[in-house]
Write a protein that holds these residues in place. Sequence first.
Motif, PDB file in Angstrom:
ATOM      1  N   ILE A   1       0.841  -1.208   0.000  1.00  0.00           N
ATOM      2  CA  ILE A   1       0.000   0.000   0.000  1.00  0.00           C
ATOM      3  C   ILE A   1       0.871   1.251   0.000  1.00  0.00           C
ATOM      4  O   ILE A   1       0.612   2.218  -0.737  1.00  0.00           O
ATOM      5  N   LEU A   2       1.937   1.257   0.829  1.00  0.00           N
ATOM      6  CA  LEU A   2       2.818   2.424   0.868  1.00  0.00           C
ATOM      7  C   LEU A   2       3.541   2.623  -0.465  1.00  0.00           C
ATOM      8  O   LEU A   2       3.702   3.756  -0.932  1.00  0.00           O
ATOM      9  N   ILE A   3       3.989   1.508  -1.075  1.00  0.00           N
ATOM     10  CA  ILE A   3       4.662   1.630  -2.376  1.00  0.00           C
ATOM     11  C   ILE A   3       3.679   2.158  -3.425  1.00  0.00           C
ATOM     12  O   ILE A   3       4.024   3.018  -4.251  1.00  0.00           O
ATOM     13  N   ILE A   4       2.440   1.645  -3.403  1.00  0.00           N
ATOM     14  CA  ILE A   4       1.429   2.154  -4.339  1.00  0.00           C
ATOM     15  C   ILE A   4       1.173   3.632  -4.093  1.00  0.00           C
ATOM     16  O   ILE A   4       1.029   4.426  -5.035  1.00  0.00           O
ATOM     17  N   LEU A   5       1.116   4.023  -2.813  1.00  0.00           N
ATOM     18  CA  LEU A   5       0.894   5.432  -2.485  1.00  0.00           C
ATOM     19  C   LEU A   5       2.046   6.298  -2.997  1.00  0.00           C
ATOM     20  O   LEU A   5       1.814   7.361  -3.591  1.00  0.00           O
ATOM     21  N   LEU A   6       3.292   5.811  -2.771  1.00  0.00           N
ATOM     22  CA  LEU A   6       4.441   6.567  -3.286  1.00  0.00           C
ATOM     23  C   LEU A   6       4.396   6.653  -4.807  1.00  0.00           C
ATOM     24  O   LEU A   6       4.675   7.708  -5.395  1.00  0.00           O
ATOM     25  N   GLY A   7       4.071   5.521  -5.455  1.00  0.00           N
ATOM     26  CA  GLY A   7       3.968   5.536  -6.909  1.00  0.00           C
ATOM     27  C   GLY A   7       2.882   6.481  -7.392  1.00  0.00           C
ATOM     28  O   GLY A   7       3.066   7.187  -8.396  1.00  0.00           O
ATOM     29  N   SER A   8       1.750   6.517  -6.663  1.00  0.00           N
ATOM     30  CA  SER A   8       0.669   7.425  -7.042  1.00  0.00           C
ATOM     31  C   SER A   8       1.089   8.875  -6.896  1.00  0.00           C
ATOM     32  O   SER A   8       0.815   9.711  -7.773  1.00  0.00           O
ATOM     33  N   LEU A   9       1.764   9.180  -5.775  1.00  0.00           N
ATOM     34  CA  LEU A   9       2.241  10.556  -5.585  1.00  0.00           C
ATOM     35  C   LEU A   9       3.241  10.938  -6.665  1.00  0.00           C
ATOM     36  O   LEU A   9       3.202  12.058  -7.198  1.00  0.00           O
ATOM     37  N   ALA A  10       4.150   9.993  -6.990  1.00  0.00           N
ATOM     38  CA  ALA A  10       5.120  10.269  -8.051  1.00  0.00           C
ATOM     39  C   ALA A  10       4.417  10.466  -9.389  1.00  0.00           C
ATOM     40  O   ALA A  10       4.779  11.362 -10.174  1.00  0.00           O
ATOM     41  N   THR A  11       3.395   9.655  -9.655  1.00  0.00           N
ATOM     42  CA  THR A  11       2.651   9.787 -10.913  1.00  0.00           C
ATOM     43  C   THR A  11       1.936  11.132 -10.984  1.00  0.00           C
ATOM     44  O   THR A  11       1.946  11.808 -12.029  1.00  0.00           O
ATOM     45  N   ILE A  12       1.300  11.524  -9.876  1.00  0.00           N
ATOM     46  CA  ILE A  12       0.616  12.821  -9.839  1.00  0.00           C
ATOM     47  C   ILE A  12       1.609  13.952 -10.080  1.00  0.00           C
ATOM     48  O   ILE A  12       1.340  14.897 -10.844  1.00  0.00           O
ATOM     49  N   TRP A  13       2.784  13.848  -9.435  1.00  0.00           N
ATOM     50  CA  TRP A  13       3.797  14.902  -9.616  1.00  0.00           C
ATOM     51  C   TRP A  13       4.280  14.942 -11.065  1.00  0.00           C
ATOM     52  O   TRP A  13       4.436  16.018 -11.645  1.00  0.00           O
ATOM     53  N   VAL A  14       4.507  13.755 -11.658  1.00  0.00           N
ATOM     54  CA  VAL A  14       4.967  13.704 -13.052  1.00  0.00           C
ATOM     55  C   VAL A  14       3.913  14.297 -13.981  1.00  0.00           C
ATOM     56  O   VAL A  14       4.232  15.093 -14.883  1.00  0.00           O
ATOM     57  N   LEU A  15       2.638  13.907 -13.767  1.00  0.00           N
ATOM     58  CA  LEU A  15       1.576  14.444 -14.622  1.00  0.00           C
ATOM     59  C   LEU A  15       1.469  15.963 -14.495  1.00  0.00           C
ATOM     60  O   LEU A  15       1.237  16.665 -15.488  1.00  0.00           O
ATOM     61  N   GLN A  16       1.639  16.449 -13.273  1.00  0.00           N
ATOM     62  CA  GLN A  16       1.582  17.896 -13.063  1.00  0.00           C
ATOM     63  C   GLN A  16       2.721  18.600 -13.789  1.00  0.00           C
ATOM     64  O   GLN A  16       2.520  19.624 -14.462  1.00  0.00           O
ATOM     65  N   LYS A  17       3.928  18.025 -13.679  1.00  0.00           N
ATOM     66  CA  LYS A  17       5.071  18.641 -14.343  1.00  0.00           C
ATOM     67  C   LYS A  17       4.958  18.532 -15.867  1.00  0.00           C
ATOM     68  O   LYS A  17       5.306  19.466 -16.599  1.00  0.00           O
ATOM     69  N   VAL A  18       4.479  17.380 -16.349  1.00  0.00           N
ATOM     70  CA  VAL A  18       4.292  17.221 -17.795  1.00  0.00           C
ATOM     71  C   VAL A  18       3.271  18.220 -18.301  1.00  0.00           C
ATOM     72  O   VAL A  18       3.430  18.812 -19.386  1.00  0.00           O
ATOM     73  N   ASN A  19       2.214  18.427 -17.511  1.00  0.00           N
ATOM     74  CA  ASN A  19       1.210  19.414 -17.899  1.00  0.00           C
ATOM     75  C   ASN A  19       1.816  20.816 -17.961  1.00  0.00           C
ATOM     76  O   ASN A  19       1.511  21.599 -18.883  1.00  0.00           O
ATOM     77  N   GLU A  20       2.679  21.133 -16.985  1.00  0.00           N
ATOM     78  CA  GLU A  20       3.333  22.446 -17.019  1.00  0.00           C
ATOM     79  C   GLU A  20       4.212  22.598 -18.255  1.00  0.00           C
ATOM     80  O   GLU A  20       4.223  23.652 -18.900  1.00  0.00           O
ATOM     81  N   VAL A  21       4.941  21.515 -18.590  1.00  0.00           N
ATOM     82  CA  VAL A  21       5.786  21.566 -19.787  1.00  0.00           C
ATOM     83  C   VAL A  21       4.929  21.702 -21.044  1.00  0.00           C
ATOM     84  O   VAL A  21       5.252  22.468 -21.972  1.00  0.00           O
ATOM     85  N   ASN A  22       3.811  20.964 -21.083  1.00  0.00           N
ATOM     86  CA  ASN A  22       2.934  21.051 -22.250  1.00  0.00           C
ATOM     87  C   ASN A  22       2.365  22.449 -22.420  1.00  0.00           C
ATOM     88  O   ASN A  22       2.232  22.953 -23.556  1.00  0.00           O
ATOM     89  N   ILE A  23       2.024  23.083 -21.297  1.00  0.00           N
ATOM     90  CA  ILE A  23       1.498  24.456 -21.378  1.00  0.00           C
ATOM     91  C   ILE A  23       2.557  25.405 -21.906  1.00  0.00           C
ATOM     92  O   ILE A  23       2.289  26.279 -22.739  1.00  0.00           O
ATOM     93  N   VAL A  24       3.790  25.199 -21.429  1.00  0.00           N
ATOM     94  CA  VAL A  24       4.872  26.065 -21.906  1.00  0.00           C
ATOM     95  C   VAL A  24       5.166  25.789 -23.375  1.00  0.00           C
ATOM     96  O   VAL A  24       5.367  26.703 -24.180  1.00  0.00           O
ATOM     97  N   ASP A  25       5.183  24.485 -23.759  1.00  0.00           N
ATOM     98  CA  ASP A  25       5.495  24.130 -25.145  1.00  0.00           C
ATOM     99  C   ASP A  25       4.457  24.663 -26.116  1.00  0.00           C
ATOM    100  O   ASP A  25       4.788  25.217 -27.172  1.00  0.00           O
ATOM    101  N   ASP A  26       3.174  24.444 -25.796  1.00  0.00           N
ATOM    102  CA  ASP A  26       2.121  24.849 -26.735  1.00  0.00           C
ATOM    103  C   ASP A  26       0.901  25.264 -25.939  1.00  0.00           C
ATOM    104  O   ASP A  26       0.023  24.461 -25.650  1.00  0.00           O
ATOM    105  N   PHE A  27       0.869  26.525 -25.571  1.00  0.00           N
ATOM    106  CA  PHE A  27      -0.230  27.025 -24.766  1.00  0.00           C
ATOM    107  C   PHE A  27      -1.538  26.995 -25.529  1.00  0.00           C
ATOM    108  O   PHE A  27      -2.602  26.770 -24.969  1.00  0.00           O
ATOM    109  N   ALA A  28      -1.483  27.174 -26.837  1.00  0.00           N
ATOM    110  CA  ALA A  28      -2.707  27.218 -27.643  1.00  0.00           C
ATOM    111  C   ALA A  28      -3.456  25.893 -27.591  1.00  0.00           C
ATOM    112  O   ALA A  28      -4.691  25.873 -27.615  1.00  0.00           O
ATOM    113  N   ILE A  29      -2.738  24.792 -27.518  1.00  0.00           N
ATOM    114  CA  ILE A  29      -3.386  23.480 -27.500  1.00  0.00           C
ATOM    115  C   ILE A  29      -3.671  23.018 -26.077  1.00  0.00           C
ATOM    116  O   ILE A  29      -4.764  22.537 -25.770  1.00  0.00           O
TER     117      ILE A  29
END
Length: 587
Positions: free
Chosen positions: A20-48
Amino acid sequence: MSIRRKLLTRFIGMLTGTVILIILLGSLATIWVLQKVNEVNIVDDFAINGLDQLINSAEIMPDNTIRYDPELLKQVDKNQGWLQVLDEKGYVIDDYHVPSDVPDHYKPGELIAYSQGDKVFPYQLSMLIREKDGKYFTLLYGEKNVAQSLLDEIRPKLSYASGKLTVKPAEQETIRKADAYIQILDPYGKEIDSYNKPAVGVPSQYSIQDLILQVRYPNRSGISVATWYDNQNETTWMVSVRIDSTVVEKQNPYAFILEPALVVLILSIVALLILLALWYANRFGAPMLHMLQWLQRLEQGQYEEPTGASGIPRSQRRNGKWKRKYQVYGDVLHSMQALSHTLKQDEDLRKQTDSLREEWIAGITHDLKTPLSSIQGYAHMLETDKYTWTTEEVREFAGIMIDKSMYMDRLVNDLAMTYRLRSGGYQPEVVRTDVNTLLCDLVLRAERNPAYGEGRILFQPANEPVYGLVHIPSFERIVDNLTANALLHNPPDSILVVRVYAGEHDDEFTIEFADNGRGMSSETVWKLFERYYRGTDTGTSDVGSGLGMAVTRGLIEAMKGRIEVLSKPGEGTTIRLIWMQSTEERS
């Protein structure tokens, strides 16, 4: 619950918690990655990627103005963009940083012509239509491509011939003011000529992927790039304008997100496993070490459980209950406590046995030396030439020597009998006998012994016939021993009463020897059979050997009976011989 199930339950719980703790850590890491990827996507192409979030996070105020996410507006400002919100008729109802050359009303079909490039528009235009709070509105996002504007401005005034780019002074000034440079590429992406190109940091050849990434994602490198393909010469004109000097070019910004996330996730899992290992060692290993130390103390002859600084056993609380981490080993700890108690009892018994053995050896030595000394003394008297003995004196000396030798013979025989009884080597052959009749005959024979005195034995038979399985010679010796002990070691006026009681089943009976003599202390009763107690020495009586009670108990047990002794000082002694079959034997 058994210790096996307890350990299994603990291990399953621990593994489940770890997963459960490993899944929780993986989930937190996934959420952080998705958030950062979203930030990069916004910077790369804000129009889309940014407009959709901008609408989802927008709030329509009571005055019909719209409140946007401040972080998204920062990206709009960084891209030098602007926003417009149109109603269903094409009128602007809200805007943000709109330049003066942007219209505030769009005719039907005009907006489509702008977005598809059929009609010239001074900005790159993106459009999104959404329903918000029951209303449909259109969001326009405009962004000026600096490189494209510069290329559109100077391209008609530039000339290229014979692999040489010609730039007029006016255009040279425009390019320098814009901090831009021009490159002419051949069909394979190799640079043919350039103007105002920096000496370092700019490649001289581009692959298709490099060129597309440069044009598509200007924010990654901080350089706005526009291209124009010359069909006639099969060359590519490339205009680059630096829009952010602080940006360090990254070929793959997602690697900057994924690699740290993976490293942090792995390190977190390793740290978690280390913490769980330490917890496991404390939870399960500490009790095992405690029990191992306890066993080592038992090996050294120290039977108490190891204690802590407070003097309380480490496995227990002050109220005597097990501590939480020791509860799973409760059965083992109970067994170790019982083992420690048993070992301590055995140690105490061994010490007592050693002491009794020393006393017994001293008593046997004394009992043997005393008659032996008498025999040696009379033998020396008969041997000496100094005296002349009469026939009567020689016979007297010989009689004494025979009595002492007979006593020694009985002593040796009794000693041999005790060892046979202890080792189980003596198995008497029992026969079914009338106990009342047999005991009556033995009591009458004892009454005729002049050493006991007259009228000191009373026999009370059972009111009904009593039969039992006994070995008659052994039974006779038992009665003789108990009678002698009761009459020789008590005052001359004491009385011995012998009673017979019938049991509930066949071959069950009890014989009681009760006297009103001086009695015995509890310590003497406890030692009566173990130290081969003898009430007199060879100088006072030659009836006992000092092993009588030990032999008596051994003979009774060999005939499947048992003996009980009740005595108090000054109140006399009662000895019961009990033959009772067990429940298993009766069944």
